[in-house]
Write an enzyme that holds these catalytic residues in place. Sequence first.
Site, PDB file in Angstrom:
ATOM      1  N   GLY A 188     -19.490 -32.283  38.069  1.00 63.94           N
ATOM      2  CA  GLY A 188     -18.463 -31.256  38.149  1.00 63.94           C
ATOM      3  C   GLY A 188     -17.937 -31.100  39.557  1.00 63.94           C
ATOM      4  O   GLY A 188     -18.449 -31.708  40.507  1.00 63.94           O
TER       5      GLY A 188
ATOM      6  N   LYS B 255     -24.173 -26.861  40.607  1.00 59.79           N
ATOM      7  CA  LYS B 255     -25.000 -27.971  40.101  1.00 59.79           C
ATOM      8  C   LYS B 255     -26.394 -27.943  40.727  1.00 59.79           C
ATOM      9  O   LYS B 255     -27.405 -28.035  40.026  1.00 59.79           O
ATOM     10  CB  LYS B 255     -24.301 -29.307  40.395  1.00 59.79           C
ATOM     11  CG  LYS B 255     -22.936 -29.450  39.740  1.00 59.79           C
ATOM     12  CD  LYS B 255     -22.335 -30.806  40.004  1.00 59.79           C
ATOM     13  CE  LYS B 255     -21.999 -31.015  41.470  1.00 59.79           C
ATOM     14  NZ  LYS B 255     -20.969 -30.094  41.947  1.00 59.79           N
ATOM     15  N   THR B 256     -26.453 -27.833  42.044  1.00 62.66           N
ATOM     16  CA  THR B 256     -27.755 -27.840  42.715  1.00 62.66           C
ATOM     17  C   THR B 256     -28.557 -26.590  42.380  1.00 62.66           C
ATOM     18  O   THR B 256     -29.777 -26.661  42.147  1.00 62.66           O
ATOM     19  CB  THR B 256     -27.557 -27.949  44.234  1.00 62.66           C
ATOM     20  OG1 THR B 256     -26.777 -29.113  44.524  1.00 62.66           O
ATOM     21  CG2 THR B 256     -28.892 -28.060  44.943  1.00 62.66           C
TER      22      THR B 256
ATOM     23  N   LYS C 232      -7.555 -29.300  33.892  1.00 67.98           N
ATOM     24  CA  LYS C 232      -6.093 -29.204  34.027  1.00 67.98           C
ATOM     25  C   LYS C 232      -5.586 -27.844  33.568  1.00 67.98           C
ATOM     26  O   LYS C 232      -4.686 -27.253  34.199  1.00 67.98           O
ATOM     27  CB  LYS C 232      -5.433 -30.325  33.224  1.00 67.98           C
ATOM     28  CG  LYS C 232      -5.695 -31.721  33.781  1.00 67.98           C
ATOM     29  CD  LYS C 232      -5.106 -32.796  32.900  1.00 67.98           C
ATOM     30  CE  LYS C 232      -5.396 -34.189  33.449  1.00 67.98           C
ATOM     31  NZ  LYS C 232      -4.850 -35.256  32.585  1.00 67.98           N
TER      32      LYS C 232
ATOM     33  N   GLY D 172     -19.090 -26.663  44.299  1.00 64.61           N
ATOM     34  CA  GLY D 172     -19.158 -25.219  44.235  1.00 64.61           C
ATOM     35  C   GLY D 172     -19.325 -24.658  42.842  1.00 64.61           C
ATOM     36  O   GLY D 172     -19.154 -23.445  42.652  1.00 64.61           O
TER      37      GLY D 172
ATOM     38  N   SER E 292      -2.223 -40.334  33.179  1.00 70.54           N
ATOM     39  CA  SER E 292      -1.898 -39.065  32.513  1.00 70.54           C
ATOM     40  C   SER E 292      -0.593 -38.451  33.003  1.00 70.54           C
ATOM     41  O   SER E 292      -0.135 -37.463  32.424  1.00 70.54           O
ATOM     42  CB  SER E 292      -3.041 -38.069  32.699  1.00 70.54           C
ATOM     43  OG  SER E 292      -3.214 -37.759  34.064  1.00 70.54           O
TER      44      SER E 292
END
Length: 806
Positions: free
Chosen positions: A383, A389-390, A754, A386, A711
């Site tokens: 991801g 994850k950690t 998005k 910020g 895209s």
Amino acid sequence: MATIPRDSPDTEYVSIHDVAKATGAPARISSRALPETLPVLGLSDIVIFPGMVTPLLVESAASIRLIDDVAAGDRLLAVALQREPELENPRITELHPVGCAVRLLKLLKFPDGNARILVEGLWRIGLRETVQETPYLVVRYDLLRDQKDDSVETLALLRSAQAGFQDIARQSSSVPEQTRLSALNAEDPGHFADLVAAQLNLSLEERQKLLEIVSVRDRLKRLVPLIQREREVLSLSSKIQAEVASAITKSQRDYFLREQLRIIRRELGEEEGPQPELRNLRQRVEQASLPDEVRQVARQELQRLELTPPASPEYAVARNYLDWILALPWDQQTEDTLDLARAARILDEDHYGLEKVKERLLEFIAVIKRRRELKGPILCLVGPPGTGKTSLGRSMARALGRKFAHLSLGGLRDEAEIRGHRRTYVGAMPGRILQTLRRLETRNPVIVLDELDKVGNDARGDPAAALLEVLDPAQNYAFVDHYLDLPFDLSRVLFLATANWLEPVPPALRDRLEVIELPGYTESEKLQIARRHLWPRQLQEHGLSRGEVTLPVRTVRRLVREYTREAGVRQLERDLAALARKVTRKILEPASPKASLPLCIRPQDLPEFFGPPRYPGELVERIREAGIVHALAWTPYGGEVLCIEVTRMPGRGQLLLTGSLGEVMKESAQAALSCLRSHANRLGLPAGDPDEKLDRHIHIPAGAIPKDGPSAGLALFAALVSLELQRPVRSDLGLTGEITLQGRVLQVGGIREKLLAAARHGLRRVVLPEANRGNWEEAPAEVRNRLQVRFVRHVEEILPWIFSKA
């Protein structure tokens, strides 16, 4: 044939009088006493000079008979070096032409039929012709007398040779004292040359050449360089022996000192035996819970250590290796707390939102609780920065009751950081995996491998390849570190990997990971995270209390909207930290009245603290001209809104592309233009391209940032249509989707990011491919409530919607 006996002493050059006294033979024999013919004894490994006394071993039957006849007669015979050493009965042609007439001094026979004789060299002779060949060789010969002269050169050569030989005699213990004195007192140059030639360490060829030289001066000329060579060899040998003796002497001195120290300790009543340090190590090795293979290696290393002097560098290497073996947690582990309700509560306390991520982590804990073992793929949290994850890895460790470690892999380029260095290198040590386990003192911690997508490689190896064994459940139960060189079980370690995106991760490593995507946060989620986690943490870190300062929701919302624009909350946390610092200073200033507490930070106060808004209320550019459109894009750091601009100008009908576009995006632009031309009639454009001589230029601002991907195809098509029809596109509209030449709109990825970017930038309408309808349903309700969506299968379906004035 005769040879030198193996047990014979070194050949000596002795006085004829001494020989006569020892053997009873006459002291001198005149050359006139020599017979006309002499029996010849072939020599295989020795050259005899006049005046030389040496023992010989006689083995062949013909040679034994020759010796018997000589002993019964005048005791005179000839000896000559054989050309072929293995011949037993050589002919005259198989002998060197120059030999020596000798006198038999002693004869000793043995029961095996062999005989040992002692002979004395008398005169040089030249073998002339054969008299008989059976039962042994008898020849006529010529007596070769020394050709003497009294020239100054001969005298100089003699003195030089005498000085050199005396030096050799002093350095070498193999030269008898009698021979040294004989050489020192020799007056006859020829006699001296033969004496020295018999003592020097020369090859058979060199000895034979000296024997064949009749001229005394020439013989000395050939002898002097040989003497000088022998001096240099002896000098170098003495130097080598001195160095070896010095090393041996130091070792003996160390040994004696250690023995004296041992005796002193015994007299003082102190314990004998191994050093206390080694005794302690042995006790630890025996008491430690080590696998059998590891214990055997530790014992062998300890035995080597006991035989190694403490001052040796090898001692420190072996001691450090043993310390590592004993320090690793071979069987130490923490007890898991497998309470699903407690784990869910901890995850909710530490993180707001991320419901699907928490659900997957709880499923993982449930499987561990059910099977009581950790098998399966490694979880990889992917991801934007910020998004937590950690910290999710830290919460996972707290929920399981395990110890936690964080390994940052960003910029890692050396394979040895994972596998360790081999012990042959100076300063070698294990890799970071085993270092972490030693520090945590447990074999089942939670280890977060952070920034997996930032791992590099160079000439020192590929760390990603080393991670294959670490992260593969089928292999990591016997992970071998290069330093330890012993299998260590990593299967009980819970590895969690994190990455911003998976594209840089090698396919083989990616195959071993179960990817869990962490999307960016919505505005409401950021508000809740700020209120529940970020702001209380900053109050604590800055020594503030809730009674001293208040932060209304309206202030946080304005901070999120106008001062941060990110998928995570890292910038928001920095702004809150800056706000806490400024409030702390304001409270402590003497001019600040105490009655104003608690200090309330209102939305209109933010410009006072941070200056003008970084992202004003008008988040996206207002479109007033044709050929401009907003495209929704995905980046490793979250979603983004790109502004696409298209213009045309006189030219040659070319398509110009700028803005640091990748190959895929360039192909999308080509496909969009081709699709536009092929559907010109349906779009209301004139048949055939009336602007055939016009160049079209597509530009995407922020040219320093690389952009790529398919895209943007739908947005590029919309911009070209807007330019051709000269109708501006809605300012609050964003598009994404890949298109084909036939105008079909295909599915794309990163829809959640998005949509979050569209809401964050103030867009109200989005156009998505029909194939992404399911992704829209998974988007947060807050985002879906703020956006109107239109799903399309073909490019023609966007025309009525993108130009409307709703």
